[in-house]
Scaffold this motif. Structure first.
Motif, PDB file in Angstrom:
ATOM      1  N   THR A  88       0.861  -1.137   0.018  1.00 47.09           N
ATOM      2  CA  THR A  88      -0.242  -0.081  -0.083  1.00 47.09           C
ATOM      3  C   THR A  88       0.974   1.092   0.031  1.00 47.09           C
ATOM      4  O   THR A  88       1.655   1.297   0.465  1.00 47.09           O
ATOM      5  N   ILE A  89       0.056   2.428  -0.895  1.00 47.88           N
ATOM      6  CA  ILE A  89       1.478   3.876  -0.281  1.00 47.88           C
ATOM      7  C   ILE A  89       0.364   4.300   0.160  1.00 47.88           C
ATOM      8  O   ILE A  89      -0.729   4.802  -0.061  1.00 47.88           O
ATOM      9  N   GLN A  90       0.748   5.391   0.988  1.00 50.19           N
ATOM     10  CA  GLN A  90       0.379   6.252   2.149  1.00 50.19           C
ATOM     11  C   GLN A  90       1.393   7.755   1.756  1.00 50.19           C
ATOM     12  O   GLN A  90       2.194   7.403   1.744  1.00 50.19           O
ATOM     13  N   ASN A  91       0.226   8.892   1.841  1.00 46.82           N
ATOM     14  CA  ASN A  91       0.232  10.037   1.346  1.00 46.82           C
ATOM     15  C   ASN A  91       0.922  10.581   3.011  1.00 46.82           C
ATOM     16  O   ASN A  91       0.101  10.901   3.484  1.00 46.82           O
ATOM     17  N   LEU A  92       2.268  11.346   2.972  1.00 45.82           N
ATOM     18  CA  LEU A  92       2.363  11.277   4.235  1.00 45.82           C
ATOM     19  C   LEU A  92       2.166  13.152   4.191  1.00 45.82           C
ATOM     20  O   LEU A  92       2.915  13.502   5.604  1.00 45.82           O
ATOM     21  N   SER A  93       2.418  13.382   3.634  1.00 44.92           N
ATOM     22  CA  SER A  93       2.541  15.162   3.280  1.00 44.92           C
ATOM     23  C   SER A  93       1.048  15.982   3.662  1.00 44.92           C
ATOM     24  O   SER A  93      -0.276  15.283   2.866  1.00 44.92           O
ATOM     25  N   GLN A  94       0.841  17.196   4.182  1.00 44.63           N
ATOM     26  CA  GLN A  94      -0.177  17.482   5.147  1.00 44.63           C
ATOM     27  C   GLN A  94       0.022  18.817   3.737  1.00 44.63           C
ATOM     28  O   GLN A  94      -1.129  19.393   3.592  1.00 44.63           O
ATOM     29  N   LYS A  95       0.991  19.162   3.131  1.00 47.93           N
ATOM     30  CA  LYS A  95       0.910  19.974   2.332  1.00 47.93           C
ATOM     31  C   LYS A  95       0.608  19.942   0.915  1.00 47.93           C
ATOM     32  O   LYS A  95      -0.141  20.777   0.334  1.00 47.93           O
ATOM     33  N   GLY A  96       0.576  19.041   0.272  1.00 43.59           N
ATOM     34  CA  GLY A  96       0.461  18.181  -1.523  1.00 43.59           C
ATOM     35  C   GLY A  96      -0.413  16.743  -1.378  1.00 43.59           C
ATOM     36  O   GLY A  96      -0.500  16.382  -0.710  1.00 43.59           O
ATOM     37  N   ARG A  97      -1.102  16.686  -2.281  1.00 47.32           N
ATOM     38  CA  ARG A  97      -1.289  15.275  -2.717  1.00 47.32           C
ATOM     39  C   ARG A  97      -0.387  14.816  -3.781  1.00 47.32           C
ATOM     40  O   ARG A  97       0.258  15.177  -4.574  1.00 47.32           O
ATOM     41  N   LEU A  98      -0.874  13.465  -3.581  1.00 51.37           N
ATOM     42  CA  LEU A  98      -0.143  12.029  -4.147  1.00 51.37           C
ATOM     43  C   LEU A  98      -0.992  11.853  -5.237  1.00 51.37           C
ATOM     44  O   LEU A  98      -2.901  11.737  -4.531  1.00 51.37           O
ATOM     45  N   THR A  99      -0.417  11.240  -6.268  1.00 50.71           N
ATOM     46  CA  THR A  99      -1.051  11.080  -7.666  1.00 50.71           C
ATOM     47  C   THR A  99      -1.249   9.367  -7.769  1.00 50.71           C
ATOM     48  O   THR A  99      -0.172   9.186  -7.525  1.00 50.71           O
TER      49      THR A  99
END
Length: 196
Positions: A88-99
């Motif tokens: 699985t992949i998880q976005n850890l950034s509060q500033k930006g989106r991940l696609t």
């Protein structure tokens, strides 16, 4: 005495994640100077891999002030129905989106990775390809830098490129972004003509 022969175990057949980076200015900057490129490294399946700019808290660090301290995480898992090691992949950034293959992830959102995935954040494009293995306790990661953008080679549906029908009505207004970003919309273009 002769040396004992080592038997091949399932740990010799490790799942491997090929992680291929691209950035339009990578030739100018030393973005990847902290990465061990071109080498396979072994990782425990129960420890998540983190990518970001903080070399202390991340497994893989990018030398770029525009990258979040912790950008993303990859976590191995297995299901009762399959012996395959999946991720699985998880976005850890509060500033930006991940696609991931065109579907966006907000902060702390996660998604199962397919066998081939294009990850986008900022100006980075990361192509991740999973090679199957039989090991249960560990996997390998191989990092490399691509000379050309991988998004040119992968076919993704880009929502802003949805065609507008002859009526001038855009189908984007009636469907959610998720539906439009995860597959093409099809319409029946057959026109009935009556002769007088």
């Amino acid at each position: 005495m002769s040396e004992p022969q080592t038997m091949e175990t399932e740990e010799d057949l490790l799942t491997c994640l090929q992680v291929k980076f691209f950035h339009p200015q990578q030739h100018v900057k030393g973005l990847y100077s902290l990465l061990r490129l071109g080498q396979r490294t072994k990782h425990s399946a129960d420890d998540p891999l983190k990518l970001g700019r903080d070399a202390q808290s991340c497994t893989f660090a990018l030398v770029d002030p525009r990258v979040s301290r912790k950008q993303l995480s990859l976590q191995a898992f297995r299901t009762p129905q399959s012996p395959e090691m999946l991720f699985t992949i998880q976005n850890l950034s509060q500033k930006g989106r991940l696609t991931v293959n065109g579907c966006g992830l907000g902060y702390l959102e996660r998604k199962d990775l397919p066998d081939k995935a294009l990850i986008l954040f900022g100006e980075y494009e990361i192509l991740i390809i999973r090679e199957s293995g039989e090991a249960k306790g560990s996997f390998e990661v191989e990092l490399e830098v691509l000379a050309v953008s991988p998004s040119r080679e992968m076919c993704l549906c880009v929502p802003s490129m949805t065609p507008i029908m002859d009526t001038g009505f855009s189908p984007m207004n009636t469907f959610s972004n998720e539906a439009s970003s995860c597959g093409p919309l099809e319409t029946d273009e057959t026109v009935m003509c009556q002769s007088g």
